[in-house]
Every structure is written in C-alpha cells, then in structure tokens.
Design an enzyme around this catalytic site. Structure first.
Site, PDB file in Angstrom:
ATOM      1  N   CYS A   5       0.693  -1.316   0.063  1.00  0.00           N
ATOM      2  CA  CYS A   5       0.059  -0.153  -0.025  1.00  0.00           C
ATOM      3  C   CYS A   5       0.902   1.283   0.126  1.00  0.00           C
ATOM      4  O   CYS A   5       1.439   1.641  -0.830  1.00  0.00           O
ATOM      5  CB  CYS A   5      -1.135  -0.087   1.065  1.00  0.00           C
ATOM      6  N   HIS A  53      -3.935  -4.598  -0.237  1.00  0.00           N
ATOM      7  CA  HIS A  53      -3.392  -5.278   1.093  1.00  0.00           C
ATOM      8  C   HIS A  53      -3.448  -6.860   0.958  1.00  0.00           C
ATOM      9  O   HIS A  53      -4.726  -7.242   1.104  1.00  0.00           O
ATOM     10  CB  HIS A  53      -4.222  -4.618   2.202  1.00  0.00           C
ATOM     11  N   GLU A  80      -2.597  -8.951   3.048  1.00  0.00           N
ATOM     12  CA  GLU A  80      -2.935  -9.371   4.486  1.00  0.00           C
ATOM     13  C   GLU A  80      -4.459  -9.161   4.803  1.00  0.00           C
ATOM     14  O   GLU A  80      -5.115  -9.547   5.620  1.00  0.00           O
ATOM     15  CB  GLU A  80      -2.125  -8.629   5.488  1.00  0.00           C
TER      16      GLU A  80
END
Length: 215
Positions: free
Chosen positions: A79, A197, A199
């Site tokens: 990001c 992202h 994650e």
C-alpha cells in the site's frame, strides 16, 4: 526471518498475523541489524506519503534498505509502502520517494476527472466511482511473475487508497480497473510492491504472501 519495518505508519498486526499463520518467522523492527539478518524485508504503510517518508528517513534505515536490496534480498512494499518505492509523489505537494521503482504517485480523483469520469457519489442513477478506492477488485497480472504463482487471473484483492502509481509501465506486473487502470503491483528485480493489502485479501492475499515467503 522476515523483517517488517516499523516506522510508525504501518498496519502491523494483521500483516504479522497473516505471515505467522503461513508459518513464517517475523520480526517487527526499526533495527538495522535485524534487516541485515533477515531473509526478506517488508515495508508496510498507511496514511500520507509526506509523513511516511519523513518517518522512514528518521529511522536511519534507508541506507540499510538499499544495501540489503543491492545484496539481492527480496523486499515487498505494501500500500503506502509500495508508493514509497517510487521516485516521487504528488500527494498534496511534491515529495521524493526511495527511487527503487521508476514512476510517480498521483491522485485517482484527478486522473478520473482528466478522463471525464465522475469521482463522487451521484444520486442521478449514473455510474459512480468513489475516492478513496475502497473494496475488492479483480487482478490482471503477468503470468510469469513469481509473486502470483499461487493465484489465478481475475482473483480479487482488497484496496484502500486515493493515490496510485503512474508512468511505471516498465515495472508494472499487475493492474485493476477502476474507471482508469490502477497499478496493482510493481517489480524491479528483487523489489516488489502491492498497492492492495494482501493481508486483508483473504485466501488470495495469503497465497501472494506465501509466494513471497517461498522466494
């Protein structure tokens, strides 16, 4: 061991939890010695470019990062961490980045308006594109890229951003469409970046992180 750089602007918990779930040993750190010992480095980030680059420089880790990259160590920016890899950012001013990826960071809103696209919520029933760009979007990527070895074309990933990388075609390895073509991921040698992202991107994101671990 994967060193996750802590410079005060990263979403560290979910990233660390995802990597640990995949069996990776991690260390959240602002210590140059940890970066030197690590097998890989991750540069996370959320927030504004100016604040982030100043805080990263204040850690004194920039030279260490460059040294470890020069030695061939894989690095992943996520990001805002990806945006810091670029040469410059036009986010509320002009700021110099790390220069590890050719290109610049620009406003999605301004680029949409330049293309004659609406970038605000409309109640007239026509197509609207909200900025920030928040949510799931499908990914189109280069087939031979090791970062994507465990995912399929069109798999969706999660974005949260108002700015994106531009003039970086030589380094672009994945894109998504949002009225304009959004740079989803970049690469320069052993330096990788994802605007989305991983994650927060469910199983697809975990598979991308797994590929990074396996490098």
């Amino acid at each position: 061991m994967i060193a996750i750089i802590d410079y005060g602007v990263g979403n560290l918990f979910s990233l660390t939890a995802s990597l640990n779930y995949l069996g990776a040993e991690t260390r959240v750190t602002a210590d140059a010695a940890d970066l030197e010992r690590a097998d890989k480095i991750i540069l996370p980030g959320v927030g504004a470019f100016e604040d982030a680059i100043r805080k990263l420089e204040a850690t004194g880790l920039v030279d260490t990062i460059r040294e470890q990259i020069a030695k061939g160590k894989p690095m992943l920016g996520i990001c805002l961490g990806m945006q810091l890899l670029f040469e410059e950012s036009h986010e509320y001013g002009l700021y110099k980045g790390l220069g590890l990826i050719k290109g610049k960071v620009v406003s999605i809103d301004e680029e949409l308006k330049a293309e004659g696209r609406e970038s605000f919520v409309s109640f007239a029933g026509k197509e609207t594109l909200k900025v920030p760009h928040i949510g799931w979007n499908s990914l189109k990527f280069k087939e031979d890229e090791p970062l994507f070895r465990y995912i399929n074309q069109g798999d969706c990933v999660y974005y949260v951003h108002s700015f994106y990388g531009k003039d970086c075609s030589a380094g672009t390895i994945a894109t998504s469409e949002y009225g304009i073509t959004i740079t989803g991921a970049v690469r320069n040698g052993n330096v990788y970046g994802t605007q989305f992202h991983p994650e927060k991107s469910g199983q697809t994101g975990l598979n991308i992180l797994r590929a990074f671990i396996d490098m």
